[in-house]
Design an enzyme around this catalytic site. Sequence first.
Site, PDB file in Angstrom:
ATOM      1  CE  LYS A  94      -3.898  -2.311   0.668  1.00 23.54           C
ATOM      2  NZ  LYS A  94      -4.458  -2.808  -0.575  1.00 23.54           N
ATOM      3  CE1 TYR A 192       1.415  -4.279  -8.714  1.00 25.09           C
ATOM      4  CE2 TYR A 192       1.128  -2.248  -9.949  1.00 25.09           C
ATOM      5  CZ  TYR A 192       0.716  -3.527  -9.648  1.00 25.09           C
ATOM      6  OH  TYR A 192      -0.384  -4.062 -10.279  1.00 25.09           O
TER       7      TYR A 192
HETATM    8  P1  NAP Z   1      -5.771  -9.004  -5.058  1.00 23.36           P
HETATM    9  O1  NAP Z   1      -7.237  -8.845  -4.842  1.00 23.36           O
HETATM   10  O2  NAP Z   1      -4.830  -8.600  -3.974  1.00 23.36           O
HETATM   11  O3  NAP Z   1      -5.511 -10.521  -5.452  1.00 23.36           O
HETATM   12  C1  NAP Z   1      -4.217 -10.987  -5.681  1.00 23.36           C
HETATM   13  C2  NAP Z   1      -4.263 -12.478  -5.813  1.00 23.36           C
HETATM   14  O4  NAP Z   1      -2.921 -12.960  -6.040  1.00 23.36           O
HETATM   15  C3  NAP Z   1      -4.767 -13.181  -4.541  1.00 23.36           C
HETATM   16  O5  NAP Z   1      -5.508 -14.306  -4.891  1.00 23.36           O
HETATM   17  C4  NAP Z   1      -3.458 -13.581  -3.869  1.00 23.36           C
HETATM   18  O6  NAP Z   1      -3.606 -14.675  -2.994  1.00 23.36           O
HETATM   19  C5  NAP Z   1      -2.664 -13.989  -5.093  1.00 23.36           C
HETATM   20  N1  NAP Z   1      -1.248 -14.156  -4.818  1.00 23.36           N
HETATM   21  C6  NAP Z   1      -0.363 -13.290  -4.295  1.00 23.36           C
HETATM   22  N2  NAP Z   1       0.838 -13.871  -4.159  1.00 23.36           N
HETATM   23  C7  NAP Z   1       0.702 -15.155  -4.602  1.00 23.36           C
HETATM   24  C8  NAP Z   1       1.572 -16.258  -4.711  1.00 23.36           C
HETATM   25  N3  NAP Z   1       2.834 -16.196  -4.299  1.00 23.36           N
HETATM   26  N4  NAP Z   1       1.100 -17.395  -5.255  1.00 23.36           N
HETATM   27  C9  NAP Z   1      -0.181 -17.489  -5.659  1.00 23.36           C
HETATM   28  N5  NAP Z   1      -1.071 -16.498  -5.545  1.00 23.36           N
HETATM   29  C10 NAP Z   1      -0.622 -15.328  -5.024  1.00 23.36           C
HETATM   30  O7  NAP Z   1      -5.292  -8.195  -6.327  1.00 23.36           O
HETATM   31  P2  NAP Z   1      -5.981  -7.918  -7.754  1.00 23.36           P
HETATM   32  O8  NAP Z   1      -6.255  -6.466  -7.811  1.00 23.36           O
HETATM   33  O9  NAP Z   1      -7.049  -8.902  -8.023  1.00 23.36           O
HETATM   34  O10 NAP Z   1      -4.730  -8.184  -8.713  1.00 23.36           O
HETATM   35  C11 NAP Z   1      -4.647  -9.259  -9.639  1.00 23.36           C
HETATM   36  C12 NAP Z   1      -3.575  -8.907 -10.649  1.00 23.36           C
HETATM   37  O11 NAP Z   1      -3.953  -7.729 -11.359  1.00 23.36           O
HETATM   38  C13 NAP Z   1      -2.215  -8.586 -10.031  1.00 23.36           C
HETATM   39  O12 NAP Z   1      -1.189  -9.125 -10.831  1.00 23.36           O
HETATM   40  C14 NAP Z   1      -2.175  -7.075 -10.052  1.00 23.36           C
HETATM   41  O13 NAP Z   1      -0.850  -6.578 -10.045  1.00 23.36           O
HETATM   42  C15 NAP Z   1      -2.899  -6.791 -11.342  1.00 23.36           C
HETATM   43  N6  NAP Z   1      -3.455  -5.436 -11.453  1.00 23.36           N
HETATM   44  C16 NAP Z   1      -4.430  -5.021 -10.616  1.00 23.36           C
HETATM   45  C17 NAP Z   1      -4.957  -3.745 -10.780  1.00 23.36           C
HETATM   46  C18 NAP Z   1      -6.085  -3.224  -9.897  1.00 23.36           C
HETATM   47  O14 NAP Z   1      -6.473  -2.055 -10.074  1.00 23.36           O
HETATM   48  N7  NAP Z   1      -6.629  -4.018  -8.993  1.00 23.36           N
HETATM   49  C19 NAP Z   1      -4.482  -2.891 -11.789  1.00 23.36           C
HETATM   50  C20 NAP Z   1      -3.478  -3.360 -12.635  1.00 23.36           C
HETATM   51  C21 NAP Z   1      -2.990  -4.655 -12.460  1.00 23.36           C
HETATM   52  P3  NAP Z   1      -3.881 -14.490  -1.400  1.00 23.36           P
HETATM   53  O15 NAP Z   1      -5.350 -14.270  -1.238  1.00 23.36           O
HETATM   54  O16 NAP Z   1      -3.395 -15.765  -0.845  1.00 23.36           O
HETATM   55  O17 NAP Z   1      -3.079 -13.305  -0.945  1.00 23.36           O
END
Ligand code: NAP
Length: 275
Positions: A94, A192
Amino acid sequence: MSTKVAVVTGSNKGIGLAIVRALCKQYQGVVYLTSRDEGRGQEAVASMASEGLKPMFHQLDINDLSSITAAAAYFKDKYGGVDVLVNNAGIAFKGADTTPFAVQAEVTLKTNFFATRDMLTHFLPIVKAGGRVVNVSSFVGQRALTQCSPELQKRFRSEDITEDELVGLMQQFVDATKKNEHKQGGWPETAYGVSKTGLTTLTMILARQLTKERPSDKILLNACCPGWVRTDMAGDKAPKSPDEGAITPVYLALLPAGATDPHGKFVSDKEVQAW
Ligand code: NAP
């Protein structure tokens, strides 16, 4: 015809779970929800079941090489490989987190770049002909690219950068943060962002390699940005719902048979972006 199989990493919540939901509705095959934590994964499978959807489950922690190799062996053994792989798992500190920047850099690059690369190293060889691979990157990585020194930008955009060179550059960033020398080294102040610059560049390198080494397999490998999405990572002020965030990754995962592009591109809102 053999069963088609799609695998989504980090899909117990957020955008990953929404990708699983969309694939369960649209994909003509088996969809695997994967999670590093068995309990959180099973809970997510149960939540999908309550919507009438039936993903399968496999444990997969991308930071654990033995978990990656066990999963790859399972899919190879049970299905002869995978048809769709979505590398969605990712982390972000964060903005207000006070963890030292060097620690944030090491931890963030470990998952978003190095562990995702481990996934690609072990899964690309079992991606079947006609397969689709999607790396969920970010517009933040695109912005970080423009904040790098001209020399670094040139390397990340070059057609001749190798995987080894890229891995060396990502490690150089992590090492430089430990001496607080990353700015002099031409790097921006975003762990990031750099991790996602690396992931998008890696996608382009591996796509060129696939074209060269497995031309007849016609696998399409792309990176994408889901947009700014309301998840635990991005918070509740983001404009897109997780289902909306899943649209571009799912579009790339389901590019029709015979399609030849996009391949090796960075895609946002279903449009190829300049890099
Ligand atoms: P999120 O809600 O925090 O979910 C992240 C997911 O990744 C969770 O299921 C987490 O599992 C899993 N994870 C983290 N480390 C891991 C590991 N070592 N092995 C397996 N799983 C793991 O985030 P999100 O926003 O959905 O993000 C998903 C993807 O989109 C990420 O790559 C992020 O960088 C990308 N992204 C997001 C945004 C946005 O605005 N949200 C924008 C651009 C890109 P746990 O529940 O166990 O922690």
